[in-house]
Design an enzyme around this catalytic site. Structure first.
Site, mmCIF file in Angstrom:
data_model
loop_
_atom_site.group_PDB
_atom_site.id
_atom_site.type_symbol
_atom_site.label_atom_id
_atom_site.label_comp_id
_atom_site.label_asym_id
_atom_site.label_seq_id
_atom_site.Cartn_x
_atom_site.Cartn_y
_atom_site.Cartn_z
ATOM 1 N N GLU A 1 -28.144 28.285 12.218
ATOM 2 C CA GLU A 1 -27.090 27.382 12.707
ATOM 3 C C GLU A 1 -27.241 27.348 14.221
ATOM 4 O OE1 GLU A 1 -25.256 25.754 10.706
ATOM 5 O OE2 GLU A 1 -25.531 26.864 8.856
ATOM 6 N N CYS B 1 -20.493 24.582 18.855
ATOM 7 C CA CYS B 1 -21.753 23.895 18.541
ATOM 8 C C CYS B 1 -21.504 22.426 18.199
ATOM 9 C CB CYS B 1 -22.431 24.596 17.375
ATOM 10 S SG CYS B 1 -21.289 24.864 16.029
HETATM 11 P P1 NAD Z 1 -27.740 33.154 21.571
HETATM 12 O O1 NAD Z 1 -28.823 32.529 20.770
HETATM 13 O O2 NAD Z 1 -28.007 33.535 22.965
HETATM 14 O O3 NAD Z 1 -27.204 34.459 20.849
HETATM 15 C C1 NAD Z 1 -26.829 34.459 19.501
HETATM 16 C C2 NAD Z 1 -27.106 35.816 18.912
HETATM 17 O O4 NAD Z 1 -28.518 36.008 18.904
HETATM 18 C C3 NAD Z 1 -26.516 36.979 19.722
HETATM 19 O O5 NAD Z 1 -26.053 37.974 18.839
HETATM 20 C C4 NAD Z 1 -27.719 37.481 20.495
HETATM 21 O O6 NAD Z 1 -27.610 38.834 20.865
HETATM 22 C C5 NAD Z 1 -28.835 37.265 19.498
HETATM 23 N N1 NAD Z 1 -30.183 37.183 20.059
HETATM 24 C C6 NAD Z 1 -30.558 36.676 21.247
HETATM 25 N N2 NAD Z 1 -31.895 36.792 21.392
HETATM 26 C C7 NAD Z 1 -32.369 37.354 20.262
HETATM 27 C C8 NAD Z 1 -33.667 37.710 19.797
HETATM 28 N N3 NAD Z 1 -34.760 37.531 20.543
HETATM 29 N N4 NAD Z 1 -33.785 38.248 18.559
HETATM 30 C C9 NAD Z 1 -32.695 38.436 17.790
HETATM 31 N N5 NAD Z 1 -31.443 38.150 18.194
HETATM 32 C C10 NAD Z 1 -31.283 37.603 19.407
HETATM 33 O O7 NAD Z 1 -26.502 32.162 21.461
HETATM 34 P P2 NAD Z 1 -25.039 32.325 22.064
HETATM 35 O O8 NAD Z 1 -25.119 32.099 23.538
HETATM 36 O O9 NAD Z 1 -24.395 33.568 21.589
HETATM 37 O O10 NAD Z 1 -24.324 31.091 21.346
HETATM 38 C C11 NAD Z 1 -24.492 29.804 21.797
HETATM 39 C C12 NAD Z 1 -25.443 29.012 20.929
HETATM 40 O O11 NAD Z 1 -25.068 29.139 19.565
HETATM 41 C C13 NAD Z 1 -25.346 27.529 21.235
HETATM 42 O O12 NAD Z 1 -26.615 26.936 21.224
HETATM 43 C C14 NAD Z 1 -24.484 27.009 20.105
HETATM 44 O O13 NAD Z 1 -24.617 25.640 19.852
HETATM 45 C C15 NAD Z 1 -24.933 27.853 18.970
HETATM 46 N N6 NAD Z 1 -23.908 27.864 17.916
HETATM 47 C C16 NAD Z 1 -24.172 27.195 16.759
HETATM 48 C C17 NAD Z 1 -23.211 27.147 15.756
HETATM 49 C C18 NAD Z 1 -23.475 26.414 14.464
HETATM 50 O O14 NAD Z 1 -22.683 26.549 13.539
HETATM 51 N N7 NAD Z 1 -24.538 25.636 14.357
HETATM 52 C C19 NAD Z 1 -21.982 27.783 15.946
HETATM 53 C C20 NAD Z 1 -21.752 28.454 17.149
HETATM 54 C C21 NAD Z 1 -22.729 28.498 18.122
#
Ligand code: NAD
Length: 496
Positions: free
Chosen positions: A251, A285
């Protein structure tokens, strides 16, 4: 020694011995440190996964009767509902989102537990129309140990959505909440234990994504990865997961268009835009980050929108009157400012906001911002994940559709119109995983949630999510076909 509370990982039914490396969780509205959590090492992650594999194989949950899973998840829903006020307070502190939003959002989260509890109880296998004297049953089994990587913007909602679906299907869950806002998720451990979930079935592991998240996703023994986050994070984990044959539900980001058609009453159009664009300070998102306004409505719309946006109350998130809270970090403030600067360079006109701000001299706040720009600009195409909204004047219904679809994202979109036929016509042509007509942000545990294109793959919510946490086993029961193949007389012998 500091007096800050340290909340260690929740492992095997208890808070584990704290790690030596820790990270701070900051209240973005006051910049104070709320607590520290573990920054979990690769060695610890691997040992948690090994233990979780044993729990999956030998523990009671993966073999539990669906009615037992129903009972535990239903009880968890009751417990969560009774504790909403304490979760609201914590969620407001760690995200900086206004308390009125958090009250409304969290009040519904127990419904996800109830819905997936019910699915566990009523979900039925199938019998296929297999030819001949054969009964072929299809049963759904849990997949194994699953990793769930969750973001900071709706910490409790998104984690609960994923946890509920995975547990309902009988899996062992390892959830890694975002390092920015892990505290509410950490509280779920004891709540599920009180609900009767066997120890070790829900493991909550904290740490930075680049370390702990990476260590988790690199482990080849996982049965599934369920990520909500950015595209870059998906790309960071995808190649290893592919080699290890681990399916991913992703997502990811969005750039939701809000299509405002000319039959609309202007007041309603502006209310729609405010709601779509500025909930969660634009950090969802499906934020309505592109207002695509029909030329016939445009001037009236812009005049009223400017008045209403300038009057939004940015403030202390714990004050019930606050409408716009903080953004998550200084990095987010800087990102918003950089988007504004680039938009202006590209000829954009700032109609409202445009600046970082503080509340009581502190915090990571950004003014609700609307910038008139053109399709194809940086602001029109890329996800800000903050309160900086692109406003685009469109000459026709056709142009609204083409601008809406001219994006690498395709998660949410809304179409607003009083013209029934037009609303359906436009909604029909929008490429997005979720299209609302005369609504935005509407969400329900029964309604599949997920995007197309670079917004992701797979679904949260609904039967789709539940089934994605299962694998289908086909059992073929023969009650009449003789194994006569190597007999001398093999007339009509059946091979397949
Ligand atoms: P992010 O991708 O920075 O982090 C999300 C999660 O991934 C965190 O727990 C983070 O620690 C982890 N993570 C980061 N790098 C990683 C790696 N290399 N390996 C494994 N895990 C890793 O995102 P964010 O800043 O927390 O959230 C914002 C993003 O999430 C935006 O792009 C937003 O659109 C998206 N989002 C999507 C939805 C949806 O339903 N489609 C909902 C909410 C947020």
């Amino acid at each position: 020694m500091s007096n800050l509370p340290h909340i260690s990982n929740w492992i095997d039914g208890t808070h584990a011995i704290p790690s030596t490396e820790r990270l701070e969780v900051i209240d973005p509205a006051t910049e104070t440190v709320l607590a520290t959590v573990d920054a979990t090492s690769r060695e610890t992650v691997d040992s948690i996964i090994r233990q979780s594999q044993k729990t999956f194989r030998n523990g009671p949950w993966s073999h539990a009767d669906p009615s037992d899973r129903f009972a535990v998840l239903s009880k968890a829903a009751v417990l969560l509902r009774s504790r909403i006020p304490e979760f609201v307070e914590l969620e407001t502190q760690q995200t900086g989102r206004p308390i009125r939003e958090m009250r409304a959002q969290l009040a519904r989260i127990p419904e996800w537990l109830e819905y997936f509890a019910s699915l566990a109880r009523v979900h039925q296998g199938q019998v296929t129309p297999f030819k001949g004297p054969v009964v072929n049953t299809l049963t759904r089994l849990p997949v194994g140990v699953v990793a769930q990587i969750t973001p900071w913007n709706h910490p409790l909602l998104i984690a609960t959505k994923k946890i509920a679906a995975a547990l309902a299907a009988g899996n062992v869950v390892i959830v890694k909440p975002s390092e920015m806002a892990p505290l509410s998720v950490l509280r779920l451990g004891s709540l599920f234990q009180e609900a009767g979930l066997p120890d070790g079935t829900l493991q909550i592991v904290c740490g930075y994504g680049r370390d702990t998240g990476k260590f988790l996703c690199e482990n080849p023994t996982l049965a599934k990865i369920d990520l909500t986050g950015g595209l870059a994070t998906y790309k960071a984990i995808a190649s290893n997961a592919a080699v290890n044959m681990i399916p991913i539900t992703a997502e990811l980001g969005g750039k939701a268009p809000v299509c405002l058609l000319p039959s609309l009453d202007v007041e309603l159009a502006v209310k729609a835009a405010l709601f779509a664009s500025f909930i969660a300070s634009g950090q969802t998102c499906v934020t309505g980050s592109r207002l695509l306004v029909h030329v016939d409505l445009y001037d009236r719309f812009v005049a009223l929108l400017q008045r209403r946006v300038n009057a939004l109350r940015v403030g202390d998130p714990t004050d019930v009157r606050t409408q716009i809270g903080a953004v998550i970090s200084q990095g987010s403030v800087d990102r918003c400012a950089a988007f504004v600067e680039r938009a202006v360079k590209e000829g954009g006109r700032v109609l409202c906001g445009g600046q970082p701000t503080h509340v009581n001299g502190k915090g990571f706040f950004f003014q609700p911002t609307v910038i008139e720009t053109h399709p194809g600009s940086d602001l029109s195409c890329n996800e800000v994940f903050g309160p900086v909204i692109a406003l685009i004047k469109c000459d026709s219904e056709e142009q609204i559709i083409s601008v809406a679809n001219d994006s690498q994202f395709a998660l949410g979109a809304s179409v607003w119109s009083n013209d029934f036929a037009q609303a359906h016509r436009v909604a029909d042509k929008i490429e997005a995983g979720i299209v609302w007509i005369n609504g935005h942000h509407l969400n329900d545990p029964s309604s599949p949630w997920g995007g197309f294109k670079e917004s992701g793959m797979g679904k949260e919510n609904g039967l789709e999510a539940f089934e994605s946490y299962t694998k289908v086993k086909s059992t073929i029961i023969n009650y009449g076909i003789q194994p006569t193949w190597f007999d001398d007389e093999i007339e009509n012998a059946r091979y397949g």
